[in-house]
Design a protein around this motif. Structure first.
Motif, PDB file in Angstrom:
ATOM      1  N   HIS A 114       0.810  -1.221   0.000  1.00 27.27           N
ATOM      2  CA  HIS A 114       0.000   0.000   0.000  1.00 27.27           C
ATOM      3  C   HIS A 114       0.846   1.276   0.000  1.00 27.27           C
ATOM      4  O   HIS A 114       0.294   2.376  -0.090  1.00 27.27           O
ATOM      5  CB  HIS A 114      -0.911   0.013   1.226  1.00 27.27           C
ATOM      6  N   GLY A 115       2.168   1.122   0.114  1.00 31.51           N
ATOM      7  CA  GLY A 115       3.018   2.299   0.202  1.00 31.51           C
ATOM      8  C   GLY A 115       2.856   3.050   1.502  1.00 31.51           C
ATOM      9  O   GLY A 115       3.006   4.277   1.558  1.00 31.51           O
ATOM     10  N   PHE A 116       2.565   2.308   2.579  1.00 32.71           N
ATOM     11  CA  PHE A 116       2.300   2.915   3.883  1.00 32.71           C
ATOM     12  C   PHE A 116       3.587   3.034   4.700  1.00 32.71           C
ATOM     13  O   PHE A 116       4.274   2.029   4.929  1.00 32.71           O
ATOM     14  CB  PHE A 116       1.315   2.069   4.691  1.00 32.71           C
ATOM     15  N   PRO A 117       3.912   4.226   5.203  1.00 35.44           N
ATOM     16  CA  PRO A 117       4.979   4.348   6.200  1.00 35.44           C
ATOM     17  C   PRO A 117       4.456   3.962   7.579  1.00 35.44           C
ATOM     18  O   PRO A 117       3.239   3.925   7.807  1.00 35.44           O
ATOM     19  CB  PRO A 117       5.349   5.824   6.139  1.00 35.44           C
ATOM     20  N   ALA A 118       5.355   3.675   8.490  1.00 36.60           N
ATOM     21  CA  ALA A 118       4.975   3.316   9.855  1.00 36.60           C
ATOM     22  C   ALA A 118       6.151   3.636  10.764  1.00 36.60           C
ATOM     23  O   ALA A 118       7.235   4.012  10.298  1.00 36.60           O
ATOM     24  CB  ALA A 118       4.597   1.836   9.952  1.00 36.60           C
ATOM     25  N   THR A 119       5.950   3.488  12.068  1.00 33.32           N
ATOM     26  CA  THR A 119       7.019   3.690  13.039  1.00 33.32           C
ATOM     27  C   THR A 119       7.147   2.449  13.911  1.00 33.32           C
ATOM     28  O   THR A 119       6.148   1.951  14.442  1.00 33.32           O
ATOM     29  CB  THR A 119       6.747   4.911  13.935  1.00 33.32           C
ATOM     30  N   LEU A 120       8.364   1.967  14.048  1.00 34.06           N
ATOM     31  CA  LEU A 120       8.671   0.826  14.912  1.00 34.06           C
ATOM     32  C   LEU A 120       9.487   1.313  16.103  1.00 34.06           C
ATOM     33  O   LEU A 120      10.540   1.932  15.924  1.00 34.06           O
ATOM     34  CB  LEU A 120       9.474  -0.224  14.134  1.00 34.06           C
TER      35      LEU A 120
END
Length: 264
Positions: free
Chosen positions: A80-86
C-alpha cells in the motif's frame, strides 16, 4: 498501536498480537477509506508548524520489535506504500546487546535495518522495557540513553521518536526523554492523538487480537473510542496512583536504611 503480528503468539503476547490476516484486512480498510499513514516524526513536525498533514492522517506504530513486523507486516505496508514507526527495545533484539527476557521471537538488527531502508521510522522503546516511572534517575538515564545510542550506532542516525514501555510516564520521565535528545514520544491512553497533549505525551489506540474489523473501523474513525476503552481508562488511572505510591514508599525506605559504611 500494534505489538506482535503472528499466527501463533506465545501466551505472553497473545492478547496484544494480531494475526497476519487481520493486519492485512485492517491495512486494506485504511487504503479503501482514503487514510494516509504518516510517521511519528512527520506528525510531530506538522504540529510544530511544518508542512501540513494530509487528509485523514493515521499513525501506524509497532512496539517492542517482534519478528513478525518484518515477516508479515512489511510486505502489506509495502503493497500500500504505507509508512509506519517501529519502537524497539534494544536489549530484547537478537544481537550483541541482547539482555534476554523478551516475551516472543524478536527482530535482529539486519531486519531492523531493512525495515528502516524500506521507509519505516525506527524509534526508541528503552533498553530492557522496564516501567520507566519506577526507576531511579540513574537507571532511567541508562534505559533512555543506551537505547538511543545503540539505535544510532546500528542505523547510522539517532532516533528522534520514543514510546514509553507499557505507556507509563511521569513528568520526570518525559523530561529525561526530552533531555536525551528525543523530539517527541508516544504514550498509550487509548485516545486519539491531539496537539494539546503536547509532543511528549501523544496518545494511541491499542489494536488487540480481539479487535474485529468493524470495531477497527470505528476506532480509526474516532467513533466510540472512549466507550471501547472506558474500562482501560479507569484501570490505568488507578494503577498509575498505585505505582506512584509504590515508588514513594521505596524512596522513603531507601532514605531510612542505614548506609553500608555505618553497618558494623
Amino acid at each position: 498501536m500494534y505489538h506482535a503480528v503472528t499466527r501463533d503468539p506465545r501466551p505472553t503476547t497473545h492478547a496484544l498480537s494480531v494475526s497476519p490476516r487481520a493486519f492485512t484486512d485492517q491495512m486494506r480498510l485504511l487504503a479503501d477509506r482514503g487514510f494516509t499513514p504518516v510517521t511519528t516524526a512527520r506528525l510531530a513536525a506538522a504540529w510544530r508548524g511544518g508542512s501540513p498533514l494530509p487528509l485523514h492522517p493515521v499513525l501506524i506504530t509497532f512496539d517492542d520489535g517482534y519478528e513478525g513486523v518484518h515477516r508479515h507486516a512489511l510486505p502489506v505496508l509495502a503493497e500500500h506504500g504505507f509508512p509506519a514507526t517501529l519502537f524497539v527495545s534494544t536489549g530484547w533484539l537478537l544481537g550483541p546487546y541482547e539482555t534476554g527476557g523478551a516475551p516472543d521471537t524478536m527482530l535482529d538488527w539486519r531486519q531492523v535495518r531493512e525495515l528502516a531502508e524500506s521507509g519505516m521510522e525506527i524509534g526508541g522503546h528503552s533498553h530492557t522495557h522496564p516501567q520507566l516511572d519506577q526507576l531511579t534517575d540513574e537507571q532511567l538515564w541508562f534505559e533512555v540513553l543506551c537505547c538511543r545510542e545503540i539505535i544510532g550506532e546500528q542505523l547510522g542516525r539517532a532516533p528522534v521518536s520514543f514510546a514509553y514501555p507499557y505507556g507509563y510516564s511521569s513528568r520526570r520521565v518525559r523530561r529525561t526523554v526530552h533531555q536525551a535528545g528525543f523530539a517527541q514520544s508516544l504514550a498509550v491512553g487509548n485516545a486519539l492523538a491531539r496537539p494539546a497533549q503536547g509532543p511528549y505525551a501523544l496518545e494511541r489506540v491499542t489494536v488487540r487480537r480481539s479487535t474485529g474489523l468493524r470495531e477497527f473501523e470505528r476506532l480509526v474513525d474516532g467513533r466510540e473510542v472512549a466507550w471501547n476503552f472506558a474500562r482501560d481508562h479507569v484501570l490505568t488511572k488507578g494503577y498509575a496512583l498505585l505505582r506512584r505510591s509504590r515508588r514513594l514508599v521505596r524512596m522513603v525506605k531507601q532514605d531510612l536504611l542505614p548506609s553500608a559504611a555505618s553497618v558494623p
